[in-house]
Every structure is written in C-alpha cells, then in structure tokens.
Write a protein that holds these residues in place. Structure first.
Motif, short mmCIF file in Angstrom:
data_model
loop_
_atom_site.label_atom_id
_atom_site.label_comp_id
_atom_site.label_asym_id
_atom_site.label_seq_id
_atom_site.Cartn_x
_atom_site.Cartn_y
_atom_site.Cartn_z
N SER A 1 17.64 -37.89 -84.47
CA SER A 1 18.14 -39.22 -84.49
C SER A 1 19.54 -39.12 -83.73
O SER A 1 20.21 -37.99 -84.08
CB SER A 1 18.26 -39.71 -85.98
N LEU A 2 19.93 -40.16 -83.33
CA LEU A 2 21.35 -40.41 -82.70
C LEU A 2 22.24 -39.99 -83.69
O LEU A 2 23.45 -39.30 -83.30
CB LEU A 2 21.45 -41.67 -82.20
N ARG A 3 22.18 -40.41 -84.94
CA ARG A 3 23.38 -40.35 -86.05
C ARG A 3 23.55 -38.80 -86.31
O ARG A 3 24.63 -38.19 -86.35
CB ARG A 3 22.93 -41.09 -87.26
N ASP A 4 22.40 -37.94 -86.10
CA ASP A 4 22.59 -36.45 -86.20
C ASP A 4 23.48 -35.93 -85.42
O ASP A 4 24.25 -35.33 -85.42
CB ASP A 4 21.22 -35.98 -86.26
N LEU A 5 23.15 -36.63 -84.02
CA LEU A 5 23.88 -35.88 -82.69
C LEU A 5 25.32 -36.28 -82.40
O LEU A 5 26.31 -35.62 -82.47
CB LEU A 5 23.22 -36.41 -81.40
N GLN A 6 25.60 -37.67 -82.94
CA GLN A 6 26.87 -38.24 -83.04
C GLN A 6 27.90 -37.44 -83.95
O GLN A 6 29.01 -37.34 -83.91
CB GLN A 6 26.82 -39.68 -83.29
N ALA A 7 27.32 -37.16 -85.25
CA ALA A 7 28.05 -36.48 -86.18
C ALA A 7 28.61 -35.26 -85.48
O ALA A 7 29.86 -34.88 -85.70
CB ALA A 7 27.49 -36.18 -87.57
N GLY A 8 27.61 -34.45 -85.01
CA GLY A 8 28.16 -33.22 -84.50
C GLY A 8 29.25 -33.35 -83.11
O GLY A 8 30.02 -32.71 -82.92
N GLN A 9 28.63 -34.41 -82.12
CA GLN A 9 29.46 -34.71 -81.14
C GLN A 9 30.88 -35.20 -81.51
O GLN A 9 31.70 -34.44 -80.60
CB GLN A 9 28.70 -35.77 -80.13
N ILE B 1 27.37 -29.01 -79.38
CA ILE B 1 26.35 -29.18 -78.17
C ILE B 1 25.04 -29.77 -78.83
O ILE B 1 24.53 -29.35 -79.65
CB ILE B 1 25.96 -27.91 -77.42
N PRO B 2 24.83 -31.14 -78.48
CA PRO B 2 23.56 -31.79 -79.04
C PRO B 2 22.37 -31.61 -78.41
O PRO B 2 22.12 -31.50 -77.02
CB PRO B 2 24.03 -33.56 -78.87
N CYS C 1 30.71 -38.61 -95.49
CA CYS C 1 29.90 -37.31 -95.27
C CYS C 1 28.45 -37.76 -94.56
O CYS C 1 27.74 -36.83 -94.05
CB CYS C 1 29.69 -36.38 -96.45
N ARG C 2 28.48 -39.05 -94.62
CA ARG C 2 27.02 -39.57 -94.03
C ARG C 2 27.02 -39.72 -92.83
O ARG C 2 27.87 -40.39 -92.13
CB ARG C 2 26.71 -40.94 -94.76
N LYS C 3 25.95 -38.99 -92.04
CA LYS C 3 26.00 -38.84 -90.72
C LYS C 3 25.72 -40.30 -90.07
O LYS C 3 24.85 -40.97 -90.94
CB LYS C 3 24.86 -37.82 -90.23
N PRO C 4 26.29 -40.87 -88.94
CA PRO C 4 26.91 -40.33 -88.26
C PRO C 4 28.23 -39.89 -88.21
O PRO C 4 28.84 -39.22 -87.17
CB PRO C 4 26.83 -41.32 -86.89
N LEU C 5 29.01 -40.32 -89.49
CA LEU C 5 30.18 -39.45 -89.47
C LEU C 5 30.38 -38.20 -89.86
O LEU C 5 29.42 -37.54 -90.10
CB LEU C 5 30.90 -40.27 -91.07
N PRO C 6 31.57 -37.41 -89.33
CA PRO C 6 31.38 -35.77 -89.09
C PRO C 6 31.66 -35.10 -90.56
O PRO C 6 32.04 -33.98 -90.41
CB PRO C 6 32.54 -35.77 -87.91
N GLY C 7 32.00 -35.76 -91.58
CA GLY C 7 32.25 -35.16 -92.63
C GLY C 7 31.44 -33.91 -93.09
O GLY C 7 32.24 -32.97 -93.79
N MET C 8 30.26 -34.11 -92.87
CA MET C 8 29.43 -32.91 -93.37
C MET C 8 29.83 -31.64 -92.55
O MET C 8 29.76 -30.44 -92.69
CB MET C 8 27.96 -33.09 -93.38
N ILE C 9 29.86 -32.03 -91.29
CA ILE C 9 30.20 -30.95 -90.22
C ILE C 9 31.65 -30.16 -90.64
O ILE C 9 31.80 -29.23 -90.56
CB ILE C 9 30.49 -31.61 -88.87
#
Length: 178
Positions: free
Chosen positions: A128-136, A141-142, A100-108
């Motif tokens: 931060s890039l890690r926020d966007l990577q989790a969503g991407q 759309i980042p 679940c820790r961003k950049p991993l997408p578990g929270m998404i």
C-alpha cells in the motif's frame, strides 16, 4: 555497511484480509515469501517487519494472538534458513494520533534506533502507498508488490513516482539481490 530491508507484513509476507488477519490459523504465508526472507538474511541483510496492527486497538485479536502469528512467521523463515531481526508494530487505531502508524515514519525511526542504523537507502517493501510513504519519509527505496492490496494501490496510480513494482516478495528480493 549493514544493509537493511523493511517489510510490511499483511499482503507482503502473508495473505491479507479486508476483515483483518486475526489468528494464527488465518496467518497464511504467500507462496515463496518466507524463502525470500531467508535469502535476504543469507545475503547479509538485516530484515525488519513494520506492520500496522490496528486490530489490537479494535479488539479483533489480543497481544497473545499477535505473538502467536509472529512466532509462526519467524518459525517458517527459520525453517527456510533465514531470520527476522526485528518485528515492529503499531497497535493503535487510526484516531489514536500516534506517530508509529504508517504512513507516519515513527516505526521506521524505532527500527533505526533498535539496530543503530540509518534507514536511508534501505529498501521498504509494501502493498500500500502508506507503507511506502513511511519509508520514503526516511529516505528508503520503495518497492510495491502486487500481492495483498498492491493491485488496488497500482490502480489508484497516485504517489508511485520512483517506486519499483514487483509481482511479489520473491520478485522484490530478486530485484534487491540482483
């Protein structure tokens, strides 16, 4: 079709600190952010917060203090005429090997399950890039905001292809609603 916007917390909604936001007194909204969230919900968007909160694992604050910060945030958004549909957080430290820790997408994925919605084509707003990577990773759309760690993220210049750059959350909401 219900539209979804996923927001990081520290540096997007409230002022960030390299020493962690540890109490309700340290949780200070960025000017215009709570009103921006209200505009999203008034426009029919579901608003979810996705925030790494490793300060829990590190012992910098406890669940009660985190709940108080989130109650303050929710109350300010409600006072502006809006709502937050869900707050999702990773309580783990960087070495806990969670998903679940961003950049991993578990929270998404948790957000998708909770709302029974796909995050594909949802907006994700972070500093931060890690926020966007989790969503991407989920087809979001980042949008990078310059507040919080946003200027540092921009200065690194890595991984920002196709990322929308905005001054702050209010500017990002203008883009989303525009």
């Amino acid at each position: 079709m219900t539209q979804l916007v996923i927001l990081d917390r520290d540096g997007v909604i409230n002022q960030d600190s390299d020493h962690y936001v540890k109490s309700v007194d340290e949780w200070i909204p960025i000017p215009g952010s709570t009103e921006a969230i209200a505009r999203l919900s008034q426009a029919g968007y579901k608003v979810a917060i996705a925030t790494n909160q490793s300060g829990l694992a590190r012992g910098y604050f406890d669940q009660q203090q985190l709940d108080a910060m989130h109650a303050k945030m929710t109350a300010l958004v409600e006072a502006a005429g809006g709502r937050i549909d869900g707050i999702f957080f990773c309580p783990h430290g960087p070495d806990d090997r969670c998903d679940c820790r961003k950049p991993l997408p578990g929270m998404i994925h948790q957000i998708e399950q909770a709302f029974d919605l796909s995050a594909e084509r949802a907006y994700i707003v972070g500093d931060s890039l890690r926020d966007l990577q989790a969503g991407q990773a989920c087809g979001c759309i980042p949008i990078l905001v310059r507040t919080g760690k946003g200027e540092r993220t921009l200065a690194k210049g890595e991984g920002l292809d196709g990322v929308i750059i905005c001054n702050d959350l209010a500017d990002a909401v203008d883009q989303i609603l525009g």
